[in-house]
Design a protein around this motif. Structure first.
Motif, PDB file in Angstrom:
ATOM      1  N   ILE A 261     -44.706 -38.575   6.860  1.00  0.00           N
ATOM      2  CA  ILE A 261     -45.171 -39.357   5.716  1.00  0.00           C
ATOM      3  C   ILE A 261     -44.201 -39.140   4.564  1.00  0.00           C
ATOM      4  O   ILE A 261     -43.765 -40.091   3.909  1.00  0.00           O
ATOM      5  N   HIS A 262     -43.856 -37.890   4.319  1.00  0.00           N
ATOM      6  CA  HIS A 262     -42.950 -37.528   3.222  1.00  0.00           C
ATOM      7  C   HIS A 262     -41.616 -38.272   3.343  1.00  0.00           C
ATOM      8  O   HIS A 262     -41.074 -38.744   2.350  1.00  0.00           O
TER       9      HIS A 262
ATOM     10  N   ARG B 294     -34.473 -31.423   1.450  1.00  0.00           N
ATOM     11  CA  ARG B 294     -34.421 -31.256   2.902  1.00  0.00           C
ATOM     12  C   ARG B 294     -35.823 -30.922   3.400  1.00  0.00           C
ATOM     13  O   ARG B 294     -36.467 -30.019   2.880  1.00  0.00           O
ATOM     14  N   VAL B 295     -36.291 -31.661   4.399  1.00  0.00           N
ATOM     15  CA  VAL B 295     -37.666 -31.518   4.879  1.00  0.00           C
ATOM     16  C   VAL B 295     -37.657 -30.921   6.288  1.00  0.00           C
ATOM     17  O   VAL B 295     -36.961 -31.415   7.185  1.00  0.00           O
ATOM     18  N   PHE B 296     -38.464 -29.855   6.447  1.00  0.00           N
ATOM     19  CA  PHE B 296     -38.556 -29.133   7.711  1.00  0.00           C
ATOM     20  C   PHE B 296     -40.009 -29.004   8.135  1.00  0.00           C
ATOM     21  O   PHE B 296     -40.923 -29.133   7.315  1.00  0.00           O
ATOM     22  N   VAL B 297     -40.214 -28.691   9.405  1.00  0.00           N
ATOM     23  CA  VAL B 297     -41.537 -28.347   9.934  1.00  0.00           C
ATOM     24  C   VAL B 297     -41.390 -27.080  10.771  1.00  0.00           C
ATOM     25  O   VAL B 297     -40.310 -26.774  11.284  1.00  0.00           O
TER      26      VAL B 297
ATOM     27  N   ARG C 133     -52.405 -37.744   0.569  1.00  0.00           N
ATOM     28  CA  ARG C 133     -52.615 -37.147  -0.763  1.00  0.00           C
ATOM     29  C   ARG C 133     -51.849 -35.834  -0.905  1.00  0.00           C
ATOM     30  O   ARG C 133     -51.268 -35.547  -1.953  1.00  0.00           O
ATOM     31  N   LEU C 134     -51.841 -35.028   0.147  1.00  0.00           N
ATOM     32  CA  LEU C 134     -51.077 -33.787   0.129  1.00  0.00           C
ATOM     33  C   LEU C 134     -49.601 -34.069  -0.113  1.00  0.00           C
ATOM     34  O   LEU C 134     -48.964 -33.442  -0.960  1.00  0.00           O
ATOM     35  N   VAL C 135     -49.053 -35.009   0.629  1.00  0.00           N
ATOM     36  CA  VAL C 135     -47.631 -35.346   0.497  1.00  0.00           C
ATOM     37  C   VAL C 135     -47.327 -35.859  -0.911  1.00  0.00           C
ATOM     38  O   VAL C 135     -46.293 -35.509  -1.492  1.00  0.00           O
ATOM     39  N   GLN C 136     -48.198 -36.664  -1.458  1.00  0.00           N
ATOM     40  CA  GLN C 136     -47.992 -37.150  -2.823  1.00  0.00           C
ATOM     41  C   GLN C 136     -47.942 -35.988  -3.810  1.00  0.00           C
ATOM     42  O   GLN C 136     -47.105 -35.971  -4.714  1.00  0.00           O
ATOM     43  N   THR C 137     -48.797 -34.998  -3.622  1.00  0.00           N
ATOM     44  CA  THR C 137     -48.779 -33.802  -4.466  1.00  0.00           C
ATOM     45  C   THR C 137     -47.478 -33.026  -4.285  1.00  0.00           C
ATOM     46  O   THR C 137     -46.870 -32.574  -5.258  1.00  0.00           O
TER      47      THR C 137
END
Length: 156
Positions: A20-21, A64-67, A141-145
């Motif tokens: 989503i992010h 940079r986005v990680f999981v 909503r979490l991602v928006q935060t």
């Protein structure tokens, strides 16, 4: 900034939130099962994948986005990442560590366990998909935060 979405197994909630992010899945409509299954690593992790940071891409702000699937490290995961960053001379303010477990529902837990741990994909996958769809608005909503925090530089 480095944004790390983490959950127990790294197969569903953290993957969905990170995608989503990154805009790999639309925020404004409920994803179809096909859209969820097309996400990188969704319902695909194995026991050998736990503990490995997976880079999914850079967001529009250059973060940079990680999981990661952190398994039983819930209580010490943030400390572990922050201490490693310190050893590498990376400021804590450059990290945003996001726990997606509070957004996991019972369908995701049971379906994820059944699909990933037991290997009963035909039973578990439809359940985890339904659970992900049910949790989707909360993950948005979490991602928006998180995006708001990242743009303001407020890491946690």
């Amino acid at each position: 900034m480095y944004i790390i979405y983490h959950c127990f197994g790294g197969a569903h909630s953290s993957i969905t939130a990170a995608c989503i992010h990154l805009g790999l899945i639309a925020e404004n409509s409920l994803p179809t099962p096909e859209e969820l299954l097309a996400l990188p690593f969704y319902d695909q992790t194995t026991d050998d994948d736990h503990g490995y940071l997976r880079y999914l891409g850079d967001d529009t702000a250059g973060n940079r986005v990680f999981v990661i699937g952190r398994r039983g490290l819930k209580d010490c995961f943030v400390t572990l990442v922050q201490s490693l960053a310190s050893l590498l001379n990376v400021s804590r303010e450059e990290f945003l560590i996001v726990d997606t477990v509070p957004y996991v529902n019972w369908m995701m837990m049971v379906g994820g366990f059944t699909s990933r741990r037991l290997g009963w994909i035909r039973i578990g996958r439809p359940l985890v998909i339904k659970g992900t769809q049910k949790a989707f608005k909360n993950l948005v909503r979490l991602v928006q935060t998180v995006k708001s925090q990242a743009s303001g530089g407020n890491a946690r």
